[in-house]
Design an enzyme around this catalytic site. Structure first.
Site, PDB file in Angstrom:
ATOM      1  N   HIS A  55       0.815  -1.215   0.000  1.00  0.00           N
ATOM      2  CA  HIS A  55       0.000   0.000   0.000  1.00  0.00           C
ATOM      3  C   HIS A  55       0.852   1.269   0.000  1.00  0.00           C
ATOM      4  O   HIS A  55       0.329   2.351  -0.223  1.00  0.00           O
ATOM      5  CB  HIS A  55      -0.897  -0.007   1.241  1.00  0.00           C
ATOM      6  CG  HIS A  55      -2.345   0.262   0.974  1.00  0.00           C
ATOM      7  ND1 HIS A  55      -2.926   0.302  -0.277  1.00  0.00           N
ATOM      8  CD2 HIS A  55      -3.355   0.521   1.839  1.00  0.00           C
ATOM      9  CE1 HIS A  55      -4.217   0.552  -0.158  1.00  0.00           C
ATOM     10  NE2 HIS A  55      -4.511   0.702   1.113  1.00  0.00           N
ATOM     11  N   ASN A 115      -6.907   5.777   3.666  1.00  0.00           N
ATOM     12  CA  ASN A 115      -8.331   5.898   3.356  1.00  0.00           C
ATOM     13  C   ASN A 115      -8.895   7.305   3.496  1.00  0.00           C
ATOM     14  O   ASN A 115     -10.002   7.564   3.035  1.00  0.00           O
ATOM     15  CB  ASN A 115      -9.145   4.924   4.209  1.00  0.00           C
ATOM     16  CG  ASN A 115      -8.869   3.485   3.834  1.00  0.00           C
ATOM     17  OD1 ASN A 115      -8.198   3.203   2.844  1.00  0.00           O
ATOM     18  ND2 ASN A 115      -9.371   2.564   4.626  1.00  0.00           N
ATOM     19  N   ASP A 175      -0.900   2.532  -5.312  1.00  0.00           N
ATOM     20  CA  ASP A 175      -0.887   1.112  -5.662  1.00  0.00           C
ATOM     21  C   ASP A 175      -2.154   0.713  -6.407  1.00  0.00           C
ATOM     22  O   ASP A 175      -3.204   1.329  -6.232  1.00  0.00           O
ATOM     23  CB  ASP A 175      -0.756   0.267  -4.388  1.00  0.00           C
ATOM     24  CG  ASP A 175      -1.905   0.491  -3.419  1.00  0.00           C
ATOM     25  OD1 ASP A 175      -2.686  -0.452  -3.190  1.00  0.00           O
ATOM     26  OD2 ASP A 175      -2.036   1.617  -2.884  1.00  0.00           O
ATOM     27  N   ASN A 217      -9.687   3.223  -1.793  1.00  0.00           N
ATOM     28  CA  ASN A 217     -10.240   4.167  -0.823  1.00  0.00           C
ATOM     29  C   ASN A 217      -9.468   5.472  -0.728  1.00  0.00           C
ATOM     30  O   ASN A 217     -10.055   6.527  -0.474  1.00  0.00           O
ATOM     31  CB  ASN A 217     -10.351   3.512   0.557  1.00  0.00           C
ATOM     32  CG  ASN A 217     -11.437   2.451   0.591  1.00  0.00           C
ATOM     33  OD1 ASN A 217     -12.428   2.550  -0.122  1.00  0.00           O
ATOM     34  ND2 ASN A 217     -11.245   1.431   1.400  1.00  0.00           N
TER      35      ASN A 217
END
Length: 185
Positions: free
Chosen positions: A19, A66, A91, A112
């Protein structure tokens, strides 16, 4: 001013995870350009440099992935940065590991961090560099996968992807993003 944003999660726990490819690319640019990300505002770490192409800011939102927009939106407002002058690096599960895909607009595609950016910027039209991380192995939850680190075998491939993404960011400072897409897609 141009703004290059690498998405990721803050803290040692998340360093070099799937991530955090955006953070890893920002680190490469910072090292290459001699920029320290030692300034803080709106829950983000950033550094700026004056280059021949103009002033550039490198940004790592520290809001967690997020809710990245909660940092990026206020930074853009504060520094009066137009949405056309940003590049977002993040990513992508739907791209093979190490592949790059550059786009000028699009939906969040289930990401997100990008959903948060779209919400806070009020548009889907911003330059982006997606770095492929592939899908998790069978039986592994996506949330566990994106927070895991790359295998030793994958590290050289991913390092090459980060270097190419950094090159694309540098190229974007002097060229229209459509030219960057043609060069790096």
């Amino acid at each position: 001013m141009k703004l290059i944003i690498g998405l990721g999660n803050p803290g040692k726990t998340y360093e070099h995870t799937h991530h955090n490819v955006g953070f890893d690319t920002i680190d490469i640019l910072a090292a290459k350009w001699g920029v320290s990300l030692n300034q803080s505002k709106f829950n983000g770490m950033y550094g700026t440099i004056h280059r021949p192409e103009g002033k550039v800011m490198l940004l790592k939102p520290l809001t967690y992935m997020n809710i990245s927009g909660e940092c990026v939106g206020p930074i853009m407002d504060y520094f009066d940065i137009d949405v056309e002058d940003i590049v977002v690096i993040y990513d992508d599960l739907d791209l093979d590991k190490g592949k790059l895909r550059l786009r000028q607009k699009g939906s969040a595609g289930g990401h997100n961090g990008i959903k948060s950016l779209i919400q806070h910027l009020g548009t889907q039209n911003f330059n982006r560099i997606r770095i492929g991380i592939s899908r998790p192995p069978a039986g592994m939850k996506v949330s566990d996968y994106v927070l895991s680190r790359f295998s030793k075998e994958d590290q050289p491939l991913m390092q090459d992807a980060f270097d190419k993404a950094a090159d694309a960011c540098e190229y974007s400072l002097a060229k229209p993003f459509i030219d960057v897409m043609n060069q790096f897609n």
